[in-house]
Design a protein around this motif. Structure first.
Motif, PDB file in Angstrom:
ATOM      1  N   ARG A   1      28.452  16.488 -14.444  1.00 43.64           N
ATOM      2  CA  ARG A   1      28.828  15.146 -13.830  1.00 43.64           C
ATOM      3  C   ARG A   1      28.453  15.226 -12.174  1.00 43.64           C
ATOM      4  N   VAL A   2      29.246  16.395 -11.763  1.00 45.97           N
ATOM      5  CA  VAL A   2      29.325  16.565 -10.192  1.00 45.97           C
ATOM      6  C   VAL A   2      28.026  16.871  -9.668  1.00 45.97           C
ATOM      7  N   ALA A   3      27.208  17.949 -10.510  1.00 46.85           N
ATOM      8  CA  ALA A   3      25.949  18.205 -10.201  1.00 46.85           C
ATOM      9  C   ALA A   3      24.604  17.255 -10.412  1.00 46.85           C
ATOM     10  N   GLY A   4      25.130  16.166 -11.127  1.00 44.80           N
ATOM     11  CA  GLY A   4      23.967  14.973 -11.641  1.00 44.80           C
ATOM     12  C   GLY A   4      23.020  15.614 -12.444  1.00 44.80           C
ATOM     13  N   THR A   5      23.434  16.755 -13.450  1.00 48.96           N
ATOM     14  CA  THR A   5      22.689  17.342 -14.510  1.00 48.96           C
ATOM     15  C   THR A   5      22.056  16.160 -15.314  1.00 48.96           C
ATOM     16  N   ASP A   6      22.912  15.257 -15.925  1.00 45.66           N
ATOM     17  CA  ASP A   6      22.527  14.308 -16.663  1.00 45.66           C
ATOM     18  C   ASP A   6      21.434  13.351 -16.192  1.00 45.66           C
ATOM     19  N   LEU A   7      21.395  13.022 -14.713  1.00 46.29           N
ATOM     20  CA  LEU A   7      20.531  12.387 -14.287  1.00 46.29           C
ATOM     21  C   LEU A   7      19.316  12.905 -14.114  1.00 46.29           C
ATOM     22  N   MET A   8      19.316  14.637 -13.663  1.00 47.35           N
ATOM     23  CA  MET A   8      18.010  15.248 -13.688  1.00 47.35           C
ATOM     24  C   MET A   8      17.515  15.151 -15.218  1.00 47.35           C
ATOM     25  N   LEU A   9      18.129  15.426 -16.071  1.00 47.76           N
ATOM     26  CA  LEU A   9      17.864  15.506 -17.480  1.00 47.76           C
ATOM     27  C   LEU A   9      17.109  14.065 -17.760  1.00 47.76           C
ATOM     28  N   GLN A  10      17.663  13.023 -17.505  1.00 47.97           N
ATOM     29  CA  GLN A  10      17.160  11.427 -17.486  1.00 47.97           C
ATOM     30  C   GLN A  10      15.702  11.468 -16.996  1.00 47.97           C
ATOM     31  N   LEU A  11      15.668  11.977 -15.642  1.00 54.00           N
ATOM     32  CA  LEU A  11      14.325  11.765 -14.965  1.00 54.00           C
ATOM     33  C   LEU A  11      13.065  12.702 -15.485  1.00 54.00           C
ATOM     34  N   SER A  12      13.717  14.041 -16.120  1.00 57.15           N
ATOM     35  CA  SER A  12      12.600  14.830 -16.777  1.00 57.15           C
ATOM     36  C   SER A  12      11.932  14.390 -17.982  1.00 57.15           C
ATOM     37  N   ARG A  13      12.517  13.373 -18.483  1.00 58.92           N
ATOM     38  CA  ARG A  13      12.022  12.650 -19.637  1.00 58.92           C
ATOM     39  C   ARG A  13      10.530  11.973 -19.366  1.00 58.92           C
ATOM     40  N   ASP A  14      10.622  11.614 -18.186  1.00 55.72           N
ATOM     41  CA  ASP A  14       9.395  10.579 -17.437  1.00 55.72           C
ATOM     42  C   ASP A  14       8.579  11.474 -16.668  1.00 55.72           C
ATOM     43  N   LEU A  15       9.029  12.525 -15.837  1.00 54.67           N
ATOM     44  CA  LEU A  15       8.390  13.173 -14.812  1.00 54.67           C
ATOM     45  C   LEU A  15       8.741  14.607 -14.760  1.00 54.67           C
ATOM     46  N   PRO A  16       7.664  15.417 -14.353  1.00 54.55           N
ATOM     47  CA  PRO A  16       7.701  16.990 -14.627  1.00 54.55           C
ATOM     48  C   PRO A  16       8.753  17.528 -13.808  1.00 54.55           C
ATOM     49  N   VAL A  17       9.823  17.985 -14.280  1.00 53.44           N
ATOM     50  CA  VAL A  17      10.625  18.737 -13.630  1.00 53.44           C
ATOM     51  C   VAL A  17      11.131  20.123 -13.750  1.00 53.44           C
ATOM     52  N   GLU A  18      11.039  20.998 -12.764  1.00 56.09           N
ATOM     53  CA  GLU A  18      11.586  22.391 -13.009  1.00 56.09           C
ATOM     54  C   GLU A  18      12.779  22.689 -12.532  1.00 56.09           C
ATOM     55  N   VAL A  19      13.745  23.520 -13.000  1.00 54.93           N
ATOM     56  CA  VAL A  19      15.230  23.791 -12.601  1.00 54.93           C
ATOM     57  C   VAL A  19      15.423  25.287 -12.159  1.00 54.93           C
ATOM     58  N   TYR A  20      15.910  25.493 -11.020  1.00 59.15           N
ATOM     59  CA  TYR A  20      16.155  26.904 -10.535  1.00 59.15           C
ATOM     60  C   TYR A  20      17.607  27.272 -10.321  1.00 59.15           C
ATOM     61  N   GLY A  21      18.254  28.370 -10.774  1.00 60.01           N
ATOM     62  CA  GLY A  21      19.599  28.572 -10.499  1.00 60.01           C
ATOM     63  C   GLY A  21      20.197  29.372 -11.565  1.00 60.01           C
ATOM     64  N   MET A  22      21.626  29.571 -11.628  1.00 59.69           N
ATOM     65  CA  MET A  22      22.158  30.362 -12.572  1.00 59.69           C
ATOM     66  C   MET A  22      22.619  29.440 -13.933  1.00 59.69           C
ATOM     67  N   GLY A  23      22.843  29.949 -15.002  1.00 58.73           N
ATOM     68  CA  GLY A  23      23.205  29.200 -16.221  1.00 58.73           C
ATOM     69  C   GLY A  23      22.153  28.578 -16.893  1.00 58.73           C
TER      70      GLY A  23
END
Length: 319
Positions: free
Chosen positions: A167-189
């Motif tokens: 919720r804090v990081a907006g991961t759910d929003l990123m995942l929703q966007l990644s259904r329609d646009l190409p998204v790559e994720v960097y970080g730990m975990g």
């Protein structure tokens, strides 16, 4: 000056240790939260020096920078020094409060021995610090150079522990966007994220060194910062400094950090997706926004201004 400070936030510390001081960093055998010592994935100068608790017993620093409430107790147990009484000290607040506006009393509220330094104006506004002295020293970002190429038509996101902080990081929003646009994720975990988002297989990148991360990010067309509630993500400022156009939510300090020429701030995910799609289809338009982002980041969040602000505060507190 000899400044005792715990390694808590790596990106912020990378800027802070570039100053003209000696930085004493507590270290323990496990390199746990109270003894991380020098960074393992950032490049720090030799003036950032590790000290064990036993070594600190014989030290008398000129200033202590506290960042968590229990650090004053560690200081006294290791050195016998009381923060703000036996040794000058400041409390650096990195975070926005997690409670409501009516229940956001700061742990250092209503005391006059240790001034509170906020990293954003939003933080100072939201924390209830009572009669305590407060200052704002905005972030500083070392300039990695204009590395942006945008050759890869995709959105980049940087987030650590994306599942725990959904919720804090907006991961759910990123995942929703990644259904329609190409998204790559960097970080730990990223392993945990792969479990909940198998469609991102091959697009998750774990714990790069900072220099490697900058080069990787700069190849993406757009930077997306989906955080709902954060002080001001340094990854956002670093992406701007690279020359990346940015998409972010219009929350906390982001409206101060991102001018309209540099990107889009919106709480409408559809609007953010539309702008991202536009940039993916028009590299020149994206590059112009990225150039504006870099110019703004260097002007407001340049390292020289950041270090000068800290030197002025250090001078006042230790006078």
């Amino acid at each position: 000056m000899r400044i005792l400070i715990w390694h808590v936030h790596g990106s912020w510390m990378t800027a802070f240790v570039q100053g003209h001081h000696d930085y004493l960093l507590p270290v323990d055998e496990d390199r746990g939260p109270d003894g991380r010592g020098r960074a393992q994935t950032w490049d720090w100068p030799d003036s950032a020096q590790e000290r064990t608790a036993a070594q600190l017993a014989g030290e008398r620093p000129d200033l202590v920078v506290l960042q968590r409430p229990h650090e004053a107790e560690l200081l006294e147990s290791w050195t016998g020094l009381r923060a703000g009484i036996d040794v000058p000290a400041v409390y650096l607040e990195h975070n926005a409060p997690t409670g409501t506006a009516m229940a956001s009393e700061h742990p250092y509220a209503d005391q006059d021995a240790v001034p509170i330094v906020h990293v954003t104006h939003f933080n100072r506004l939201m924390w209830d610090t009572g009669t305590a002295r407060t200052e704002v020293i905005e972030h500083g970002v070392p300039d990695p150079g204009h590395l942006y190429t945008g050759v890869t038509a995709s959105l980049a996101v940087v987030v650590n522990e994306p599942v725990r902080r959904t919720r804090v990081a907006g991961t759910d929003l990123m995942l929703q966007l990644s259904r329609d646009l190409p998204v790559e994720v960097y970080g730990m975990g990223m392993d945990h994220l792969a479990e909940v988002a198998p469609w991102l297989d091959g697009r998750l990148h774990e714990n790069y060194r900072q220099s490697e991360l900058h080069r990787a990010l700069a190849a993406h067309r757009v930077y997306f910062h989906p955080y709902r509630w954060t002080s001001l993500g340094l990854a956002l400022l670093e992406a701007m400094t690279l020359g990346m156009p940015v998409l972010a939510l219009s929350t906390t300090e982001a409206p101060r950090a991102v001018p309209p020429s540099a990107g889009l701030l919106s709480n409408d995910l559809g609007e953010l997706a539309d702008r991202g799609r536009q940039w993916l289809q028009d590299p020149e338009l994206a590059a112009r926004a990225g150039a504006a982002a870099r110019a703004h980041a260097l002007d407001r969040y340049g390292l020289e201004r950041f270090l000068a602000d800290w030197d002025m505060l250090i001078g006042r507190v230790t006078a």
